[in-house]
Design a protein around this motif. Structure first.
Motif, PDB file in Angstrom:
ATOM      1  N   ALA A   1      14.381   9.424   9.908  1.00 27.69           N
ATOM      2  CA  ALA A   1      13.219   9.107  10.728  1.00 27.69           C
ATOM      3  C   ALA A   1      12.045   8.822   9.819  1.00 27.69           C
ATOM      4  N   LEU A   2      11.227   7.883  10.234  1.00 26.24           N
ATOM      5  CA  LEU A   2      10.026   7.534   9.483  1.00 26.24           C
ATOM      6  C   LEU A   2       8.802   8.000  10.258  1.00 26.24           C
ATOM      7  N   LEU A   3       7.874   8.607   9.549  1.00 25.55           N
ATOM      8  CA  LEU A   3       6.634   9.086  10.148  1.00 25.55           C
ATOM      9  C   LEU A   3       5.462   8.473   9.406  1.00 25.55           C
ATOM     10  N   THR A   4       4.479   7.988  10.119  1.00 25.47           N
ATOM     11  CA  THR A   4       3.249   7.574   9.459  1.00 25.47           C
ATOM     12  C   THR A   4       2.355   8.796   9.294  1.00 25.47           C
ATOM     13  N   VAL A   5       1.507   8.750   8.282  1.00 23.70           N
ATOM     14  CA  VAL A   5       0.545   9.814   8.033  1.00 23.70           C
ATOM     15  C   VAL A   5      -0.749   9.455   8.750  1.00 23.70           C
ATOM     16  N   ASP A   6      -1.388  10.444   9.324  1.00 27.23           N
ATOM     17  CA  ASP A   6      -2.665  10.244  10.015  1.00 27.23           C
ATOM     18  C   ASP A   6      -3.778  10.888   9.184  1.00 27.23           C
ATOM     19  N   PRO A   7      -4.664  10.092   8.555  1.00 24.88           N
ATOM     20  CA  PRO A   7      -4.777   8.624   8.620  1.00 24.88           C
ATOM     21  C   PRO A   7      -3.699   7.931   7.792  1.00 24.88           C
ATOM     22  N   ALA A   8      -3.390   6.685   8.177  1.00 26.05           N
ATOM     23  CA  ALA A   8      -2.257   5.962   7.604  1.00 26.05           C
ATOM     24  C   ALA A   8      -2.457   5.650   6.119  1.00 26.05           C
ATOM     25  N   TRP A   9      -1.328   5.589   5.389  1.00 19.46           N
ATOM     26  CA  TRP A   9      -1.317   5.194   3.982  1.00 19.46           C
ATOM     27  C   TRP A   9      -0.854   3.741   3.892  1.00 19.46           C
ATOM     28  N   ARG A  10      -1.616   2.907   3.205  1.00 14.69           N
ATOM     29  CA  ARG A  10      -1.225   1.523   2.992  1.00 14.69           C
ATOM     30  C   ARG A  10      -1.547   1.146   1.551  1.00 14.69           C
ATOM     31  N   ARG A  11      -0.761   0.204   1.001  1.00 14.87           N
ATOM     32  CA  ARG A  11      -1.013  -0.281  -0.358  1.00 14.87           C
ATOM     33  C   ARG A  11      -0.978  -1.800  -0.363  1.00 14.87           C
ATOM     34  N   GLU A  12      -2.024  -2.412  -0.906  1.00 10.23           N
ATOM     35  CA  GLU A  12      -2.102  -3.863  -0.972  1.00 10.23           C
ATOM     36  C   GLU A  12      -1.088  -4.401  -1.974  1.00 10.23           C
ATOM     37  N   LEU A  13      -0.571  -5.598  -1.692  1.00 15.69           N
ATOM     38  CA  LEU A  13       0.355  -6.270  -2.590  1.00 15.69           C
ATOM     39  C   LEU A  13      -0.181  -7.650  -2.942  1.00 15.69           C
ATOM     40  N   ALA A  14       0.265  -8.173  -4.088  1.00 14.81           N
ATOM     41  CA  ALA A  14      -0.198  -9.486  -4.528  1.00 14.81           C
ATOM     42  C   ALA A  14       0.820 -10.101  -5.470  1.00 14.81           C
ATOM     43  N   VAL A  15       0.713 -11.405  -5.628  1.00 14.79           N
ATOM     44  CA  VAL A  15       1.400 -12.127  -6.696  1.00 14.79           C
ATOM     45  C   VAL A  15       0.361 -12.378  -7.778  1.00 14.79           C
ATOM     46  N   PHE A  16       0.705 -12.080  -9.035  1.00 15.91           N
ATOM     47  CA  PHE A  16      -0.235 -12.360 -10.114  1.00 15.91           C
ATOM     48  C   PHE A  16       0.503 -12.929 -11.329  1.00 15.91           C
ATOM     49  N   SER A  17      -0.231 -13.692 -12.118  1.00 20.62           N
ATOM     50  CA  SER A  17       0.357 -14.398 -13.254  1.00 20.62           C
ATOM     51  C   SER A  17      -0.699 -14.579 -14.334  1.00 20.62           C
ATOM     52  N   ARG A  18      -0.243 -14.900 -15.539  1.00 24.23           N
ATOM     53  CA  ARG A  18      -1.193 -15.160 -16.621  1.00 24.23           C
ATOM     54  C   ARG A  18      -1.805 -16.546 -16.499  1.00 24.23           C
ATOM     55  N   VAL A  19      -1.069 -17.471 -15.895  1.00 29.60           N
ATOM     56  CA  VAL A  19      -1.513 -18.863 -15.842  1.00 29.60           C
ATOM     57  C   VAL A  19      -1.508 -19.343 -14.392  1.00 29.60           C
TER      58      VAL A  19
ATOM     59  N   ASP B   1       7.396 -15.361 -15.190  1.00 25.99           N
ATOM     60  CA  ASP B   1       6.437 -16.382 -14.772  1.00 25.99           C
ATOM     61  C   ASP B   1       5.406 -15.831 -13.798  1.00 25.99           C
ATOM     62  N   LEU B   2       5.800 -14.850 -12.996  1.00 34.02           N
ATOM     63  CA  LEU B   2       4.874 -14.233 -12.051  1.00 34.02           C
ATOM     64  C   LEU B   2       5.340 -12.825 -11.744  1.00 34.02           C
ATOM     65  N   ALA B   3       4.427 -12.028 -11.218  1.00 43.84           N
ATOM     66  CA  ALA B   3       4.738 -10.651 -10.848  1.00 43.84           C
ATOM     67  C   ALA B   3       4.409 -10.434  -9.377  1.00 43.84           C
ATOM     68  N   VAL B   4       5.162  -9.537  -8.740  1.00 46.49           N
ATOM     69  CA  VAL B   4       4.902  -9.136  -7.362  1.00 46.49           C
ATOM     70  C   VAL B   4       4.699  -7.627  -7.365  1.00 46.49           C
ATOM     71  N   GLY B   5       3.509  -7.185  -6.946  1.00 50.01           N
ATOM     72  CA  GLY B   5       3.227  -5.761  -6.955  1.00 50.01           C
ATOM     73  C   GLY B   5       1.807  -5.487  -6.516  1.00 50.01           C
ATOM     74  N   PRO B   6       1.350  -4.249  -6.652  1.00 50.78           N
ATOM     75  CA  PRO B   6      -0.044  -3.947  -6.347  1.00 50.78           C
ATOM     76  C   PRO B   6      -0.963  -4.787  -7.229  1.00 50.78           C
ATOM     77  N   PRO B   7      -2.053  -5.313  -6.717  1.00 49.36           N
ATOM     78  CA  PRO B   7      -2.935  -6.143  -7.539  1.00 49.36           C
ATOM     79  C   PRO B   7      -3.511  -5.351  -8.708  1.00 49.36           C
ATOM     80  N   PRO B   8      -3.485  -5.901  -9.912  1.00 48.67           N
ATOM     81  CA  PRO B   8      -4.029  -5.181 -11.073  1.00 48.67           C
ATOM     82  C   PRO B   8      -5.531  -4.956 -10.925  1.00 48.67           C
ATOM     83  N   ALA B   9      -6.004  -3.857 -11.485  1.00 46.40           N
ATOM     84  CA  ALA B   9      -7.433  -3.547 -11.410  1.00 46.40           C
ATOM     85  C   ALA B   9      -8.252  -4.532 -12.227  1.00 46.40           C
TER      86      ALA B   9
END
Length: 317
Positions: free
Chosen positions: A256-274, A143-151
Motif C-alpha cells: 500500500a502507498l500512503l502520501t504524507v500530510d503535507p505531501a512530499w514532492r521532488r522536482e525533476l529535470a533534464v540537464f546537459s552541459r551543452v 549527453d544528458l541527465a534526468v534527475g533533480p535539477p542541480p542547484a
C-alpha cells in the motif's frame, strides 16, 4: 597535441603498461611510445614515469589526466550528437540518471523512443546518488541527465514535472486502508533506509523530515537500491520511502502507498552541459510529453503482466 595522443595517453594510464596499451590500441609499442613522447614535448614535461614493471603518473601527468579525459569524452559526445542529430544508423544517445528514475520512469519512454527512432540507440548510465550523476554529466560521460535539477548548473535545465514521494507499507498493515498519514504517527515504527536517499540541509532526507516532526527514525535495515527497499517494506520489514512511480511501475508487490500530510514532492529535470539539439532535444520532448500524459503509448506486449501495487494510491495534481 592531438586527440589521438590523448587517447593513447589515457589507454596507457588505464592499462598501466605500454605493452598492454599497444595491444589494446592495435599499434606497435614503438609507435605508441613515439606518440606519448610527442605529447610530452607538446605539454612541456614528462606525464608518465617509466618503471621496470609498468608506468605511473608524474605530478604533471596527474594534473593533465582529468583534462585529457574530458577532451576525449567531449569528442566522443560530439560524434554521437552529430550522428544522432542526423538520425544516422548506428547513432547513439547516452542518458544518465539515478536508479529510481531508471526503473520507474524511463522504461516506457525508451519503448516509445525505439518505436519512433530505431536508428538511434540509447545507452543508459545509472548512478547511486544525484551527486554522482551531476559529476558524471559534468565530465561528459553522457549527453544528458534526468534527475533533480542541480542547484548550480551552467548548462541548459529543462523542467519535466515533479515526482511524488510516498510511504510503502505491507498490504495487511493497519495503515493500508488510509490514503495519507501524518509523519508524527510513525514515530514508533521501524524504517527501511536506502543508500540513495536524498540529502537535505546536510542530512539524509528521512532524518531531516523526522527531526522536523519531533522524532528520530529507527532503522531496521539499510539497502543499496530503492527497489530493494520497497520490496523489504512490502514484506513487512519496515516502512520505506520511495518515488511513487518506482512502486507502481517497477516493483509489483502486494503493498500500500500512503502520501504524507503535507505531501512530499521532488522536482525533476533534464540537464546537459551543452545545448539540447537533435536526438537529445527529441528525447527531452518525448520525456516531457510522457510526464504530462500527452504521449501516445507504444503497443502493449502480449501477456505483459501489470506491475501496479494493490492498495490506495493518491496522485497529486
Amino acid at each position: 597535441m592531438s586527440l589521438r595522443q590523448m587517447e593513447y595517453f589515457l589507454t596507457v594510464v588505464e592499462e598501466s603498461s605500454f605493452t598492454r596499451a599497444a595491444e589494446r590500441l592495435h599499434v606497435t609499442q614503438p609507435a605508441l611510445s613515439h606518440q606519448i613522447k610527442a605529447l610530452e614535448r607538446a605539454v612541456g614535461g614528462a606525464l608518465l614515469e617509466r618503471l621496470p614493471r609498468g608506468v605511473r603518473l608524474t605530478a604533471m601527468g596527474r594534473a593533465f589526466l582529468p583534462h585529457a579525459e574530458r577532451a576525449v569524452r567531449s569528442a566522443a559526445q560530439a560524434r554521437r550528437a552529430a550522428r544522432a542529430a542526423a538520425g544516422a544508423h548506428g547513432g547513439e544517445l547516452h542518458i544518465a540518471t539515478v536508479h529510481a528514475i531508471a526503473v520507474g520512469i524511463l522504461p516506457d519512454v525508451f519503448a516509445r523512443w525505439r518505436a519512433a527512432h530505431p536508428g538511434v540507440a540509447l545507452v543508459l548510465h545509472e548512478y547511486a546518488t544525484t551527486e554522482a550523476l551531476e559529476e558524471q554529466i559534468e565530465r561528459g560521460t553522457a549527453d544528458l541527465a534526468v534527475g533533480p535539477p542541480p542547484a548550480r548548473w551552467s548548462g541548459p535545465v529543462v523542467p519535466i514535472g515533479a515526482e511524488d514521494i510516498v510511504l510503502v507499507v505491507p498490504f495487511d498493515d493497519p495503515l493500508a486502508g488510509r490514503t495519507s498519514v501524518r509523519l508524527q504517527e510513525l514515530a514508533d515504527r521501524s524504517w527501511v533506509r536506502c543508500a540513495m536517499e536524498a540529502v537535505v540541509e546536510g542530512l539524509p532526507f528521512l532524518d531531516w523530515a523526522c527531526a522536523r516532526a519531533g522524532f528520530t527514525p529507527r532503522t531496521a535495515v539499510r539497502t543499496e537500491h530503492t527497489s530493494t527497499a520497497v520490496r523489504m517494506a512490502a514484506a513487512g520489514v519496515g516502512v520505506a520511502t520511495a518515488p511513487a512511480h518506482v512502486v507502481r511501475g517497477a516493483v509489483g508487490e502486494d503493498c500500500a502507498l500512503l502520501t504524507v500530510d503535507p505531501a512530499w514532492r521532488r522536482e525533476l529535470a533534464v540537464f546537459s552541459r551543452v545545448e539540447l539539439t537533435g536526438a537529445a532535444a527529441a528525447f527531452t520532448g518525448l520525456l516531457a510529453d510522457v510526464r504530462r500524459g500527452t504521449a501516445e503509448a507504444p503497443p502493449a506486449s502480449p501477456g505483459r503482466p501489470r506491475a501496479d501495487c494493490d492498495g490506495p494510491v493518491q496522485v497529486m495534481p
